[in-house]
Design an enzyme around this catalytic site. Structure first.
Site, PDB file in Angstrom:
ATOM      1  N   THR A  43     -25.079  68.269 -18.137  1.00  0.00           N
ATOM      2  CA  THR A  43     -25.829  68.491 -19.384  1.00  0.00           C
ATOM      3  C   THR A  43     -25.267  67.652 -20.541  1.00  0.00           C
ATOM      4  O   THR A  43     -26.004  67.266 -21.440  1.00  0.00           O
ATOM      5  CB  THR A  43     -25.791  69.995 -19.738  1.00  0.00           C
ATOM      6  OG1 THR A  43     -26.343  70.701 -18.622  1.00  0.00           O
ATOM      7  CG2 THR A  43     -26.602  70.310 -20.962  1.00  0.00           C
ATOM      8  N   HIS A  52     -24.509  70.752 -35.074  1.00  0.00           N
ATOM      9  CA  HIS A  52     -25.295  71.615 -35.954  1.00  0.00           C
ATOM     10  C   HIS A  52     -24.440  72.175 -37.088  1.00  0.00           C
ATOM     11  O   HIS A  52     -23.247  72.435 -36.912  1.00  0.00           O
ATOM     12  CB  HIS A  52     -25.877  72.792 -35.144  1.00  0.00           C
ATOM     13  CG  HIS A  52     -26.899  72.350 -34.143  1.00  0.00           C
ATOM     14  ND1 HIS A  52     -28.175  71.970 -34.494  1.00  0.00           N
ATOM     15  CD2 HIS A  52     -26.839  72.213 -32.800  1.00  0.00           C
ATOM     16  CE1 HIS A  52     -28.853  71.620 -33.420  1.00  0.00           C
ATOM     17  NE2 HIS A  52     -28.063  71.757 -32.361  1.00  0.00           N
ATOM     18  N   ILE A 339     -22.942  77.879 -21.494  1.00  0.00           N
ATOM     19  CA  ILE A 339     -22.717  77.054 -22.693  1.00  0.00           C
ATOM     20  C   ILE A 339     -23.972  76.192 -22.944  1.00  0.00           C
ATOM     21  O   ILE A 339     -24.006  74.998 -22.690  1.00  0.00           O
ATOM     22  CB  ILE A 339     -21.435  76.192 -22.562  1.00  0.00           C
ATOM     23  CG1 ILE A 339     -20.252  77.047 -22.083  1.00  0.00           C
ATOM     24  CG2 ILE A 339     -21.125  75.511 -23.884  1.00  0.00           C
ATOM     25  CD1 ILE A 339     -19.830  78.166 -23.016  1.00  0.00           C
ATOM     26  N   SER A 341     -27.097  75.246 -25.908  1.00  0.00           N
ATOM     27  CA  SER A 341     -26.964  74.794 -27.295  1.00  0.00           C
ATOM     28  C   SER A 341     -26.567  75.976 -28.173  1.00  0.00           C
ATOM     29  O   SER A 341     -27.063  77.087 -27.954  1.00  0.00           O
ATOM     30  CB  SER A 341     -28.304  74.230 -27.781  1.00  0.00           C
ATOM     31  OG  SER A 341     -28.138  73.626 -29.021  1.00  0.00           O
ATOM     32  N   CYS A 413     -29.695  42.780 -24.772  1.00  0.00           N
ATOM     33  CA  CYS A 413     -30.358  43.724 -25.692  1.00  0.00           C
ATOM     34  C   CYS A 413     -29.343  44.340 -26.652  1.00  0.00           C
ATOM     35  O   CYS A 413     -29.588  44.465 -27.841  1.00  0.00           O
ATOM     36  CB  CYS A 413     -31.030  44.855 -24.915  1.00  0.00           C
ATOM     37  SG  CYS A 413     -32.209  44.313 -23.687  1.00  0.00           S
TER      38      CYS A 413
END
Ligand SMILES: Cc1cc2nc3c(=O)[nH]c(=O)nc-3n(C[C@H](O)[C@H](O)[C@H](O)COP(=O)(O)OP(=O)(O)OC[C@H]3O[C@@H](n4cnc5c(N)ncnc54)[C@H](O)[C@@H]3O)c2cc1C
Length: 503
Positions: A43, A52, A339, A341, A413
């Site tokens: 994840t 946050h 765990i 968000s 790139c």
């Protein structure tokens, strides 16, 4: 003879590596086991990358408390580990009077939790901050302490720093069983059959934490909840200036739009439960859902600016909260599960909490564990990156004059040079795969997604590691990118059946 460690951490995500780094402050023998070919393979590689501010999760939840504790820690962590981190602030955008009332309450709730400098913006202020936003957006809650980070660069840097401080990381090492003795943790068994003896196991296996817990008789179920994304070309990285959230739903904070620290624009995620823990497929419906969400905030999102789509899976428990605790039996087993968000935002405080739990249980282990402070080295060295010097080519020239490999551009790139790629392969902790190089240097992460530079990077990996290019993989065994040399192809068969036909 089997290896022996004081502590085994299962899982090399942002949580396992944060814990490894935190515990490397002590004179302990620590081993981190990761089943895949690199850390940040679960994840932690596919999420929104937002630190946050912490106003939205309830303070009576672990995730709410740990997010608030963690947020201020990121400036120092990012500086020490040389990980790009920007406090660009977030905006929750409302359209109706009802939304405005909700934003007001949310601000008060945030302030009561001690979140600093929250502000309500009216339409004029919002448009000033975000000129491209939907013309009917009428208010926003501004949280200046929210930030953006590269979640995989943070995870890799934590791993590198843990290794620098004595932690051993074993990649491609899947834990398939756990040994206990008289109610105490005794060791783990790997897929290779190897046994590793240990007194303490920290279960940071993300989506698979329930399967690890089941090995010691503990029962809980983790449900994967998928979030899909679109990543836009760097050309559109400055379409928005903040992390832009819509009004949240019960399930998630909603489909957001944000710049990334690398200068791209990111749209997503949605939030849908799925059956399988490896179901990372992006779906037509899912992409349409995020597009609807995105254009309801920014009507001018450029469809042809999308260079990649991907999905990540949240590890959710029925409690909808983190589960961080030691079991009574077997003694020495610590769960760090569920765990979801804001797990990335909470990682440093989660690691501190695990250190406290370890302190609590260390005397009840069969053999006491002493937490003696070691000579901890918190910093990593900054690696030269052409990206950072584009405005200052004279300085880059000095680097180039010392090592000409910094003048050979491999990824056109992202403008990544051979010198940067080789420097990563010279480090103590490496993952010599295309994805490993992409996540460390960005080579292959641009508009062509490795179409041009992939074979050249494979060549460099093969040369540096001393393997055949045929053995180079994208992300570990089973993902080899070449299957034969053109010179070895028999023209009479392969011209007819093509390169894909191995039979
Ligand atoms: C769509 C989405 C968006 C998100 N956005 C944000 C955000 O913006 N901000 C935020 O704070 N949080 C966010 N999160 C949450 C955050 O990404 C997670 O909380 C965090 O990445 C979890 O890290 P982890 O280390 O627990 O899990 P993982 O990264 O999954 O790591 C677990 C590791 O364990 C390994 N493993 C599993 N089983 C075994 C085994 N048997 N043996 C050895 N190794 C094993 C896996 O391979 C994996 O590498 C988001 C999550 C998702 C899915």
């Amino acid at each position: 003879m089997s290896a022996k460690f004081d502590i085994v951490i299962i899982g090399g995500g942002v949580i396992g590596t944060a814990i490894a780094r935190r515990l490397s402050r002590y004179e302990l023998d620590i081993c981190l086991l990761e089943k895949d070919a690199d850390v940040a393979s679960g994840t932690s590689k596919a999420n929104s990358g937002i630190i946050h501010a912490g106003y939205n999760a309830a303070v009576d939840t672990l995730k709410g408390r740990l997010n608030i504790k963690s947020n201020p820690l990121f400036d120092k962590i990012a500086e020490d580990l040389k990980v790009p981190f920007k406090r660009i602030g977030s905006l929750v955008v409302g359209f109706t009077e009802e939304d405005k009332e909700w934003l007001k309450k949310e601000k008060e709730m945030g302030e009561s939790k001690g979140i600093k400098d929250l502000q309500l913006l009216d339409q004029k202020e919002l448009l000033h901050q975000e000129p491209e936003i939907h013309s009917e957006a009428s208010a926003a809650l501004y949280a200046p302490t929210a930030g953006i980070i590269s979640p995989y660069k943070l995870t890799i840097a934590q791993a590198e720093n843990a290794v620098k401080n004595g932690v051993e990381i074993k990649l491609l090492s899947e834990v398939v069983d756990i040994r206990t003795k008289n109610g105490y943790i005794a060791g783990v068994i790997l897929n290779s059959g190897e046994e590793i003896k240990t007194k303490v196991i920290i279960n940071a296996a993300g989506l698979y934490a329930d399967e690890i817990a089941a090995m010691v008789g503990e029962r809980y179920k983790i449900t994967p909840r998928k979030g899909e994304y679109n990543l836009f070309d760097k050309e559109y990285g400055d379409l928005v200036n903040h992390v832009i959230f819509p009004m949240p739903s019960k399930e998630s904070k909603g489909i957001l739009i944000t710049p990334t620290v690398d200068g791209n624009l990111l749209l997503g995620p949605n939030s849908n439960p799925v059956e399988e823990k490896d179901d990372l497929a992006v779906t037509k419906e899912g992409l349409e859902e995020i597009w609807q969400g995105g254009t309801s905030l920014y009507p001018n999102l450029p469809r042809d600016g999308v260079i990649a789509s991907f999905a990540g899976l949240r590890a959710t428990l029925p409690s909808d909260d983190f589960k961080i605790e030691a079991l009574n039996e077997p003694v020495g087993f610590i769960d760090v599960a569920g765990i979801q968000s804001p797990g990335l935002s909470s990682a440093p405080a989660i690691a501190n909490m695990v250190a406290e739990i370890l302190d609590d249980i260390r005397t009840s282990l069969q053999e006491e564990l002493k937490l003696i402070e070691a000579n901890f080295l918190p910093e990593l060295e900054k690696q030269p990156s052409f990206q950072d010097y584009k405005q200052n080519l004279h300085e880059w020239q000095q680097i180039f004059l010392q090592n000409k490999k910094y003048g050979e551009v491999i990824c056109r790139c992202e403008h990544v040079t051979r010198g940067e790629i080789e420097a990563e392969l010279d480090k103590e902790f490496i993952s010599p795969t295309l994805n490993g190089i992409k996540r460390r240097t960005r080579a292959g992460g641009g508009r062509c997604q490795g179409g041009f530079c992939g074979p050249r990077i494979a060549e460099i990996i093969a040369e540096k590691i001393g393997i055949s290019p045929l053995e180079v993989t994208k992300s570990g065994p089973g993902s080899e990118i070449l299957w034969t040399r053109v010179k070895d192809v028999k023209p009479d068969r392969d011209i007819v059946y093509g390169m894909g036909d191995k039979s």
